[in-house]
Scaffold this motif. Structure first.
Motif, mmCIF file in Angstrom:
data_model
loop_
_atom_site.group_PDB
_atom_site.id
_atom_site.type_symbol
_atom_site.label_atom_id
_atom_site.label_comp_id
_atom_site.label_asym_id
_atom_site.label_seq_id
_atom_site.Cartn_x
_atom_site.Cartn_y
_atom_site.Cartn_z
ATOM 1 N N GLU A 59 32.096 47.485 43.742
ATOM 2 C CA GLU A 59 31.630 49.357 43.342
ATOM 3 C C GLU A 59 32.741 49.587 42.995
ATOM 4 O O GLU A 59 34.128 48.678 43.313
ATOM 5 N N PRO A 60 33.225 51.037 42.045
ATOM 6 C CA PRO A 60 34.646 50.515 41.901
ATOM 7 C C PRO A 60 35.239 51.951 42.648
ATOM 8 O O PRO A 60 36.679 52.705 42.734
ATOM 9 N N ASP A 61 35.663 50.799 43.883
ATOM 10 C CA ASP A 61 37.083 51.259 44.799
ATOM 11 C C ASP A 61 38.210 50.773 44.700
ATOM 12 O O ASP A 61 38.960 51.019 46.298
ATOM 13 N N ILE A 62 38.208 49.516 44.115
ATOM 14 C CA ILE A 62 39.425 49.658 43.866
ATOM 15 C C ILE A 62 40.619 50.157 43.413
ATOM 16 O O ILE A 62 39.787 50.406 42.476
ATOM 17 N N ARG A 63 42.042 50.177 44.013
ATOM 18 C CA ARG A 63 43.123 50.691 43.694
ATOM 19 C C ARG A 63 43.895 50.907 42.862
ATOM 20 O O ARG A 63 44.880 51.020 42.481
ATOM 21 N N THR A 64 44.641 49.081 43.164
ATOM 22 C CA THR A 64 45.500 48.288 42.067
ATOM 23 C C THR A 64 44.739 46.819 42.192
ATOM 24 O O THR A 64 44.573 46.945 42.806
ATOM 25 N N ALA A 65 46.631 46.415 41.364
ATOM 26 C CA ALA A 65 45.939 44.842 41.241
ATOM 27 C C ALA A 65 45.883 44.527 42.122
ATOM 28 O O ALA A 65 45.886 43.298 43.175
ATOM 29 N N LYS A 66 46.849 44.481 43.046
ATOM 30 C CA LYS A 66 46.982 43.569 44.446
ATOM 31 C C LYS A 66 45.450 44.112 45.411
ATOM 32 O O LYS A 66 44.885 42.810 45.673
ATOM 33 N N GLU A 67 44.763 45.349 45.124
ATOM 34 C CA GLU A 67 43.650 44.987 46.461
ATOM 35 C C GLU A 67 42.879 44.257 45.532
ATOM 36 O O GLU A 67 42.022 43.615 45.755
ATOM 37 N N ALA A 68 43.186 44.016 44.566
ATOM 38 C CA ALA A 68 42.097 43.563 42.960
ATOM 39 C C ALA A 68 41.491 41.893 44.320
ATOM 40 O O ALA A 68 40.894 40.937 44.134
ATOM 41 N N GLY A 69 43.295 41.304 43.154
ATOM 42 C CA GLY A 69 43.809 40.032 44.463
ATOM 43 C C GLY A 69 42.573 39.958 45.971
ATOM 44 O O GLY A 69 42.737 38.728 46.146
ATOM 45 N N ALA A 70 43.751 41.056 46.244
ATOM 46 C CA ALA A 70 42.850 40.392 47.887
ATOM 47 C C ALA A 70 41.609 40.484 48.010
ATOM 48 O O ALA A 70 40.864 39.840 48.989
ATOM 49 N N TYR A 71 40.989 41.156 47.264
ATOM 50 C CA TYR A 71 39.630 41.159 47.065
ATOM 51 C C TYR A 71 38.699 39.448 46.791
ATOM 52 O O TYR A 71 38.213 39.202 47.582
ATOM 53 N N LEU A 72 39.445 39.531 45.209
ATOM 54 C CA LEU A 72 38.369 38.257 45.013
ATOM 55 C C LEU A 72 39.208 36.919 46.592
ATOM 56 O O LEU A 72 37.854 35.796 45.742
ATOM 57 N N ARG A 73 40.018 37.017 46.703
ATOM 58 C CA ARG A 73 40.222 35.847 47.579
ATOM 59 C C ARG A 73 39.464 36.127 49.115
ATOM 60 O O ARG A 73 39.166 34.836 48.996
ATOM 61 N N LYS A 74 39.099 37.263 49.513
ATOM 62 C CA LYS A 74 38.083 37.739 50.323
ATOM 63 C C LYS A 74 36.833 36.919 49.820
ATOM 64 O O LYS A 74 35.750 35.796 50.639
#
Ligand code: ADP
Ligand code: MG
Ligand code: ZN
Length: 475
Positions: A157-172
């Motif tokens: 979903e378009p729920d991510i708000r920062t580059a760091k959150e995108a990184g955290a989502y992908l790592r998880k």
């Protein structure tokens, strides 16, 4: 005006089946070009696809691990486009009826804390082949080994708000797919690839802005850098009153920039329709249950267990469970140790530090979990002190020798003979009368000077736990 970034990620993950999704060709990476092909995956006339059951089980497993709802009936569509790496002229992909929907996963970043990111859908599809452009000879070649390799696409979903959150989502997500063993996660070989959609909207506005889609993001670091760059690029455009164009952009890691690749295609460009060669995919409860039974402990659960079983902080436990290999390594190391916290610290600073400088991951560590555990048990038993343990560790990395042998060869056993240390303390005190006077006059900071002298005399091998009280007494 203040703008808020809106980010949604699409991840393509290759499923770890032995054979392709619609034929029995091998999925082995690195075979000679076109060795893994047959009439089905090369799109010969009259060929018929047969769905790989294991691929479906893996997709279900990934979906359950990301809290998705499994659709009891899903379908395969044809996504039509023409490109030399796609021999059939269409890709078989689930479009209108995906296998799973409505999932989520939890992430945490320093700036924004814990958040839940929705997963819109997971669908199954086949991969395309690969073009190799031979610049020297001005020809292009096609390798169809990858054609028909099973993928799942996981759309957030378009729920991510920062580059760091995108990184955290992908790592998880990467960790979950590796924990569940449905994907090997190799980003260099393209087993886990990400496209990032980014738009900006004025803060407080509900409606989304126009998005750009970024491709060619082949590492977590690059994803974060590319998104940060794109947020800045779009901010400048909007601040100048210009419009963001809906398009596909490529990330150039060398220049650190994104550039336009093509206008964004629309779904109708693909003329999707149900593949008439494939029946609907029916997944019943017993199939789902049998996959559910194979679900392992997932990263979040393991993190909680590490906190309760080993007394680790949430942060330490999250670092140590970030990959299944590291978590397994840690558990092997601490199995026979008393001081779990010390083991966690040693792994996080010395082991991860060493892997980081060498640019390798835990699977390639020159120090096995067994040897590392032995090293820490020598430390726990006071056979060596922390200084010596560091020297032993560095030597283990260089020579791959077992710790006991290094301790012997380098003579690193701690001096813990009380009489020996006591006479040494006496000697140091006799040799430094000025400092002794100063210490007794109130300069208690000089204590570390005396400790330092004793360590110097013993080449760092004196047991500080024995020396300190002796020294205090004599001073
Ligand atoms: P496609 O890119 O294939 O057309 P979708 O329309 O399903 O597919 O969108 C793909 C991704 O783009 C999803 O992760 C979704 O969350 C994200 N997305 C959609 N609209 C926006 C937007 N305006 N800004 C940022 N991300 C968006
Ligand atoms: Mg897309
Ligand atoms: Zn084949």
């Amino acid at each position: 005006m203040q703008f808020e970034p809106v980010i949604g990620l699409e991840v393509h993950a290759q499923l770890k089946t032995k054979t392709k999704i619609f034929c029995t060709c091998s999925t082995q990476f690195g075979n000679p070009p076109n060795a893994n092909t047959c009439p089905v995956c090369t799109g010969m006339p009259g060929m018929l696809p047969v769905l790989n059951k294991q691929a479906v089980s893996f997709a279900i497993k990934a979906a359950l691990a990301t809290q998705c709802r499994i659709n009891r009936e899903s379908r395969f569509d044809r996504k039509n486009y023409f490109y030399p790496d796609l021999p059939k002229g269409y890709q078989i992909s689930q479009y209108a009826a995906p296998i799973a929907e409505h999932g989520h996963l939890d992430i945490e970043t320093e700036a924004r804390g814990a958040r839940t990111i929705g997963i819109t859908r997971i669908h199954m599809e086949e991969d395309a082949g690969k073009l190799i452009h031979d610049a020297a000879r001005s020809v292009s070649k096609v390798d169809l080994n990858r054609t028909g390799v099973p993928l799942i696409e996981i759309v957030s979903e378009p729920d991510i708000r920062t580059a760091k959150e995108a990184g955290a989502y992908l790592r998880k997500l990467h960790a979950i797919l590796k924990y569940t063993d449905v994907c090997d996660g190799n980003m260099e070989q393209g087993s886990f690839r990400c496209d990032a959609n980014i738009s900006l909207r004025p803060r407080g506005q509900e409606e989304f802005g126009i998005r750009a889609e970024l491709k060619n993001l082949n590492s977590f670091k690059n994803v974060e850098k590319a998104i940060a760059y794109e947020i800045q690029r779009q901010t400048y455009l909007l601040e100048e009153g210009k419009a963001v164009v809906q398009e596909t952009r490529l990330w150039d890691p060398d220049k650190g920039k994104t550039f336009s690749m093509r206008g964004k295609e629309e779904a109708h460009d693909y003329r999707y329709f149900p593949d008439p060669d494939l029946v609907p995919l029916i997944v019943d409860d017993s199939w789902i249950e049998s996959v559910q039974e194979t679900l392992p402990e997932l990263p979040d659960q393991k993190q909680k267990r590490f906190m309760t079983d080993f007394g680790l902080s949430a942060y330490d436990a999250s670092v140590l469970t970030a990959s299944i290999e590291l978590a397994d390594y840690f558990e092997q190391v601490v199995a026979d140790l008393k001081n779990k916290k010390q083991a966690a610290n040693w792994i996080m600073t010395h082991l991860l530090g060493m892997l980081n400088t060498r640019g390798i991951d835990i699977g390639q560590s020159p120090v096995s979990a067994r040897s590392f555990s032995r090293l820490l048990s020598l430390l726990e038993a006071d056979t060596i002190n922390a200084n010596a343990a560091k020297i032993v560790f560095e030597t283990m990395v260089e020579t791959r020798q077992p710790p006991d042998i290094i301790v012997k060869e380098k003579g690193l056993e701690q001096v813990s003979d009380r009489n020996e240390l006591e006479s040494l303390v006496t000697r140091i005190i006799d040799d430094n009368p000025d400092e002794v006077t100063a210490y007794r006059g109130g300069k208690t900071k000089l204590f570390s000077f005396f400790m330092g002298q004793i360590m110097k005399q013993t080449k760092g091998k004196a047991d500080p736990k024995i020396v300190a009280p002796l020294l205090k007494k004599q001073l």
